[in-house]
Design an enzyme around this catalytic site. Structure first.
Site, PDB file in Angstrom:
ATOM      1  N   SER A   1       0.841  -1.201   0.000  1.00  0.00           N
ATOM      2  CA  SER A   1       0.000   0.000   0.000  1.00  0.00           C
ATOM      3  C   SER A   1       0.870   1.242   0.000  1.00  0.00           C
ATOM      4  O   SER A   1       2.012   1.210   0.484  1.00  0.00           O
ATOM      5  CB  SER A   1      -0.889   0.024   1.248  1.00  0.00           C
ATOM      6  OG  SER A   1      -1.542   1.280   1.374  1.00  0.00           O
TER       7      SER A   1
ATOM      8  N   TYR B   1      -1.475   0.147  10.578  1.00  0.00           N
ATOM      9  CA  TYR B   1      -1.673  -0.240   9.170  1.00  0.00           C
ATOM     10  C   TYR B   1      -0.443   0.182   8.341  1.00  0.00           C
ATOM     11  O   TYR B   1       0.075  -0.613   7.549  1.00  0.00           O
ATOM     12  CB  TYR B   1      -2.960   0.369   8.615  1.00  0.00           C
ATOM     13  CG  TYR B   1      -3.257  -0.077   7.197  1.00  0.00           C
ATOM     14  CD1 TYR B   1      -3.557  -1.417   6.929  1.00  0.00           C
ATOM     15  CD2 TYR B   1      -3.210   0.819   6.136  1.00  0.00           C
ATOM     16  CE1 TYR B   1      -3.807  -1.837   5.624  1.00  0.00           C
ATOM     17  CE2 TYR B   1      -3.463   0.404   4.831  1.00  0.00           C
ATOM     18  CZ  TYR B   1      -3.760  -0.924   4.578  1.00  0.00           C
ATOM     19  OH  TYR B   1      -4.009  -1.356   3.296  1.00  0.00           O
TER      20      TYR B   1
END
Ligand code: NDP
Ligand code: 8X3
Length: 262
Positions: free
Chosen positions: A145, A158
């Site tokens: 990501s 995250y």
């Protein structure tokens, strides 16, 4: 010359929605055999049926929880009955839970993100590698990501696990050098999938706000990139790709168009 993908065996985790389901459809359209995993088997069943219609000679699915070693190992035990080799592994299962600051973070959210995004990639890769190492040209494609490359408020865990995913990818590439197995990370920015609904625990209004006024990436955009990577000749390894929608110059720099009043 691009490699032919027809009849290759592609294993996709998190194939019940978003990038994983779109990747299943895209590889199916290339004539690949599919092994699909996720927890929601009703959704997997629908994706597998669609994949067969699109051209997959085989599309099988099994329940898979990447946060459990026994679930991952049981999933992998089913492979020899299907094939002796896996050509493409897409480590896609993952997601964010919550957007809390460190000060307000919840143990269960932190633990879920570490289990799925970090340990899940490790467990699945360990279990599937024996079907890939004797198979030069095979490809492990991990989904990272933009969050692994840029921190944002509320993203500590995250961002941390996606940064770890990049390092796992790089370590694995070093470990597998000489085997012919390729290892890469595809790192998307904002894409409209079930991601935000999961992050915000079903809060549709909050989830929709994420994409308001922008044209985000779609799951199909990422699926096309995965197929493109896998179809490069065996001597070509796409190591790392950062992919963002044009409206997203950086995590915080989004071009939002005015939204008409309802
Ligand atoms: P979705 O929520 O649509 O898909 C997530 C997939 O992961 C689902 O199929 C889900 O299946 C699966 N999954 C979640 N937990 C587990 C688990 N414990 N075991 C097995 N499967 C699991 O979101 P995306 O398609 O967007 O997400 C796919 C990947 O892309 C994730 O790794 C995410 O972090 C990453 N990503 C997403 C971006 C975005 O903006 N959408 C941007 C960058 C990266 P099920 O619930 O059935 O188990
Ligand atoms: C998903 C993209 O920016 O919401 O990985 O973390 S972001």
């Amino acid at each position: 010359m691009p490699a032919r993908l027809a009849n290759k065996w592609v294993l996709i985790t998190g194939a019940s929605s978003g990038f994983g389901a779109a990747a299943a459809r895209a590889f199916a359209a290339e004539g690949c055999n599919l092994i699909l995993g996720a927890r929601r088997t009703d959704k997997l069943e629908a994706v597998a049926a669609e994949a067969r219609k699109l051209g997959a000679p085989t599309a099988v699915f099994h329940k898979l929880d990447v946060s459990s070693t026994s679930s991952v190992n049981k999933f992998a035990e089913g492979i020899p009955a299907l094939t002796s080799q896996v050509d493409v592994l897409v480590n896609n299962a993952g997601g964010a839970h919550g957007l809390d600051t460190v000060a307000n973070g919840k143990d269960e959210d932190w633990e879920a993100m570490v289990q799925v995004n970090l340990l899940g990639v490790m467990r699945v890769t360990r279990a599937i590698l024996p079907y890939m190492v004797k198979n030069p040209g095979s490809y492990i494609l991990n989904i990272g990501s933009v969050a692994g490359r840029q921190a944002y408020e509320g993203g500590s865990v995250y961002c941390g696990v996606k940064a770890a995913e990049i390092m796992i990818t790089r370590s694995l590439r070093l470990e597998l050098n000489g085997t012919g197995v390729r290892v890469g990370t595809i790192d998307p920015g904002m894409a409209e999938t079930e991601f935000s609904m999961v992050r915000f625990k079903g809060d549709e209004q909050r989830s929709n706000k994420v994409y308001e006024g922008v044209v985000p990436l779609t799951a199909n955009d990422i699926a096309e990139i995965l197929v493109w990577c896998a179809s490069r000749p065996a001597h070509v390894c796409i190591d790392e790709l950062l992919v963002k929608c044009t409206d997203q110059a950086a995590v915080h720099k989004l071009h939002r168009r005015p939204v008409a009043a309802k």
